[in-house]
Design a protein around this motif. Structure first.
Motif, PDB file in Angstrom:
ATOM      1  N   TRP A  61       0.736  -1.310   0.121  1.00 38.45           N
ATOM      2  CA  TRP A  61       0.093   0.105  -0.147  1.00 38.45           C
ATOM      3  C   TRP A  61       0.721   1.148  -0.044  1.00 38.45           C
ATOM      4  O   TRP A  61       1.970   1.252   0.471  1.00 38.45           O
ATOM      5  N   ASP A  62       0.317   2.245  -0.496  1.00 34.38           N
ATOM      6  CA  ASP A  62       0.885   3.751  -0.522  1.00 34.38           C
ATOM      7  C   ASP A  62       0.193   4.273   0.911  1.00 34.38           C
ATOM      8  O   ASP A  62      -0.590   4.022   1.298  1.00 34.38           O
ATOM      9  N   THR A  63       1.492   4.793   1.706  1.00 36.76           N
ATOM     10  CA  THR A  63       1.211   5.152   3.247  1.00 36.76           C
ATOM     11  C   THR A  63      -0.057   6.543   3.226  1.00 36.76           C
ATOM     12  O   THR A  63      -0.394   6.831   4.091  1.00 36.76           O
ATOM     13  N   LYS A  64      -0.306   6.896   1.941  1.00 38.44           N
ATOM     14  CA  LYS A  64      -1.160   7.871   1.946  1.00 38.44           C
ATOM     15  C   LYS A  64      -2.599   7.386   2.476  1.00 38.44           C
ATOM     16  O   LYS A  64      -3.415   8.265   2.839  1.00 38.44           O
ATOM     17  N   TYR A  65      -2.916   6.245   2.172  1.00 41.01           N
ATOM     18  CA  TYR A  65      -4.026   5.388   2.704  1.00 41.01           C
ATOM     19  C   TYR A  65      -4.121   5.428   4.355  1.00 41.01           C
ATOM     20  O   TYR A  65      -5.099   4.881   4.723  1.00 41.01           O
ATOM     21  N   SER A  81     -12.065  -3.789  -1.625  1.00 48.21           N
ATOM     22  CA  SER A  81     -10.608  -4.011  -0.774  1.00 48.21           C
ATOM     23  C   SER A  81     -10.418  -2.582  -0.057  1.00 48.21           C
ATOM     24  O   SER A  81     -10.576  -1.365  -0.483  1.00 48.21           O
ATOM     25  N   THR A  82     -10.229  -2.409   1.407  1.00 44.53           N
ATOM     26  CA  THR A  82     -10.079  -1.340   2.123  1.00 44.53           C
ATOM     27  C   THR A  82      -8.817  -1.369   2.552  1.00 44.53           C
ATOM     28  O   THR A  82      -8.315  -2.318   3.581  1.00 44.53           O
ATOM     29  N   PRO A  83      -7.831  -0.350   2.531  1.00 47.52           N
ATOM     30  CA  PRO A  83      -6.474  -0.356   2.990  1.00 47.52           C
ATOM     31  C   PRO A  83      -6.635  -0.019   4.492  1.00 47.52           C
ATOM     32  O   PRO A  83      -7.236   0.719   4.833  1.00 47.52           O
ATOM     33  N   VAL A  84      -5.629  -0.689   5.033  1.00 43.87           N
ATOM     34  CA  VAL A  84      -5.441  -0.374   6.605  1.00 43.87           C
ATOM     35  C   VAL A  84      -3.823  -0.316   6.679  1.00 43.87           C
ATOM     36  O   VAL A  84      -2.950  -1.359   6.423  1.00 43.87           O
ATOM     37  N   ILE A  85      -3.291   0.778   6.769  1.00 45.06           N
ATOM     38  CA  ILE A  85      -1.719   0.969   7.040  1.00 45.06           C
ATOM     39  C   ILE A  85      -1.670   2.119   7.708  1.00 45.06           C
ATOM     40  O   ILE A  85      -2.395   3.154   7.849  1.00 45.06           O
ATOM     41  N   THR A  86      -0.216   2.348   8.342  1.00 45.48           N
ATOM     42  CA  THR A  86       0.264   3.521   9.241  1.00 45.48           C
ATOM     43  C   THR A  86       1.355   4.056   8.492  1.00 45.48           C
ATOM     44  O   THR A  86       1.868   3.537   7.547  1.00 45.48           O
ATOM     45  N   HIS A 112       1.417  -9.156  -9.913  1.00 44.08           N
ATOM     46  CA  HIS A 112       0.232  -8.558 -10.763  1.00 44.08           C
ATOM     47  C   HIS A 112       0.191  -7.145 -10.538  1.00 44.08           C
ATOM     48  O   HIS A 112       0.611  -6.625  -9.377  1.00 44.08           O
ATOM     49  N   MET A 113      -0.705  -6.522 -11.255  1.00 42.82           N
ATOM     50  CA  MET A 113      -0.796  -5.086 -11.151  1.00 42.82           C
ATOM     51  C   MET A 113      -2.115  -4.548 -10.287  1.00 42.82           C
ATOM     52  O   MET A 113      -2.582  -3.509 -10.384  1.00 42.82           O
ATOM     53  N   ASP A 114      -2.786  -5.436  -9.410  1.00 40.75           N
ATOM     54  CA  ASP A 114      -3.811  -5.047  -8.424  1.00 40.75           C
ATOM     55  C   ASP A 114      -3.306  -3.984  -7.789  1.00 40.75           C
ATOM     56  O   ASP A 114      -2.194  -3.874  -7.325  1.00 40.75           O
ATOM     57  N   PHE A 115      -4.082  -3.279  -7.121  1.00 34.14           N
ATOM     58  CA  PHE A 115      -4.299  -2.031  -6.231  1.00 34.14           C
ATOM     59  C   PHE A 115      -3.086  -2.239  -4.877  1.00 34.14           C
ATOM     60  O   PHE A 115      -2.366  -1.478  -4.797  1.00 34.14           O
ATOM     61  N   ASP A 116      -3.781  -3.231  -4.100  1.00 32.48           N
ATOM     62  CA  ASP A 116      -2.884  -3.479  -2.970  1.00 32.48           C
ATOM     63  C   ASP A 116      -1.408  -4.247  -3.227  1.00 32.48           C
ATOM     64  O   ASP A 116      -0.548  -4.176  -2.515  1.00 32.48           O
ATOM     65  N   HIS A 117      -0.931  -4.390  -4.652  1.00 32.15           N
ATOM     66  CA  HIS A 117       0.470  -4.945  -4.834  1.00 32.15           C
ATOM     67  C   HIS A 117       1.279  -3.880  -5.631  1.00 32.15           C
ATOM     68  O   HIS A 117       2.423  -3.875  -5.697  1.00 32.15           O
ATOM     69  N   THR A 118       0.473  -2.709  -5.984  1.00 28.19           N
ATOM     70  CA  THR A 118       1.338  -1.829  -6.914  1.00 28.19           C
ATOM     71  C   THR A 118       1.181  -0.061  -6.312  1.00 28.19           C
ATOM     72  O   THR A 118       2.132   0.397  -6.682  1.00 28.19           O
ATOM     73  N   SER A 119       0.258   0.314  -5.269  1.00 27.88           N
ATOM     74  CA  SER A 119      -0.007   1.450  -4.919  1.00 27.88           C
ATOM     75  C   SER A 119       1.368   1.951  -4.152  1.00 27.88           C
ATOM     76  O   SER A 119       1.690   3.218  -4.142  1.00 27.88           O
TER      77      SER A 119
END
Length: 268
Positions: A61-65, A81-86, A112-119
């Motif tokens: 994930w990108d930490t902006k989330y 999918s909902t990101p959870v990250i600090t 693969h290029m799904d959001f949780d693998h690339t952001s």
């Protein structure tokens, strides 16, 4: 020596139908589903330190989330999918914990290029190269509603090409260093270009299975992912991963989102 670092870069909240296929075709979208049908799963990235270079598999994930929620496809796909990250869980921080910077990475390969693998690519400015399978880039154009292309806008993600090696469910793989120590094995189904990374040394190997399977339960109960571009291909990939899991030379099969796979360092 080959050293494999398994990092968790936050988590993802998904409907249980994402890892475990259900008969309800709408279940994977999360629409009209209660909270008791949701799962929180880790989002993993892998640093492989090899005598010939350092590679990273996926960027998490990108930490902006940590501060905002993504808005996907006019909001229609927000519940998938909902990101959870600090702020401290991004891949740049995880590399920093072991004294590395993005500039120290020779190539970032996306399973693969799904959001949780690339952001998390935004956290890796300075890495020397970014790459994914040619077939994966074709899927990005074909299934435009699935992928968040703006995640990697401004980055050049180059295609690599599978060879007919006889390895994997379709007999296709990409040899990263030309010595068969790191093979990106085409395990399609979740997407067409999807790979699982087979890292070998001394007759033993570790398989980083990506999203070809989601958890150890997927392997034990032979459950394909809930979201696929081809159930037939997903089944073939599942069978190959299960065969690896049963192989005494396989030290570990690590699905990307498996809560049973803890952060660790494996040396081969």
């Amino acid at each position: 020596m080959i050293r494999i670092h398994i990092f968790h870069t936050g988590s993802v909240i998904v409907d249980r139908a994402i890892p475990y296929k259900e008969k309800n075709p709408l279940a994977v979208t999360g629409l009209f589903r209660n909270a008791d049908k949701k799962l929180t799963l880790p989002v993993s990235c892998y640093l492989i330190e090899h005598p010939k270079g350092r590679i990273l598999i996926d960027s998490g994930w990108d930490t902006k989330y940590a501060h905002e929620q993504p808005h996907r496809f006019f909001g229609l796909l927000n519940n998938i999918s909902t990101p959870v990250i600090t702020d401290k869980e991004g891949i740049d921080s995880r590399l920093g914990e072991i004294g590395l910077r993005p500039e120290d990475i020779d190539c970032v390969y996306f399973s693969h290029m799904d959001f949780d693998h690339t952001s998390g690519i935004s956290l890796l400015k300075g890495a020397k190269k970014f790459s994914t399978a040619k077939e994966e880039l074709a899927d990005v154009d074909k299934y435009f509603f699935r992928y968040v292309k703006k995640s990697w806008s401004g980055f050049c993600v180059e295609p690599f090409h599978y060879e007919n090696s006889g390895i994997g469910p379709l007999g296709r793989s990409y040899d990263v260093f030309g010595d068969k120590s790191i093979l990106l094995v085409n395990t399609p189904g979740h997407s067409h270009g999807h790979f699982s990374a087979k890292i070998s040394a001394g007759g033993k190997y570790v398989l980083l299975a990506g999203d070809s399977v989601y958890t150890q339960r997927s392997i034990k109960e032979h459950i394909i992912p809930g979201f696929t571009v081809s159930q037939e291909l997903a089944q073939k990939s599942l069978e190959w991963v299960c065969a690896c899991a049963a192989d005494p030379d396989c030290l570990l099969v690590a699905p990307n989102h498996d809560p049973e796979i803890k952060e660790q360092i494996i040396e081969l």
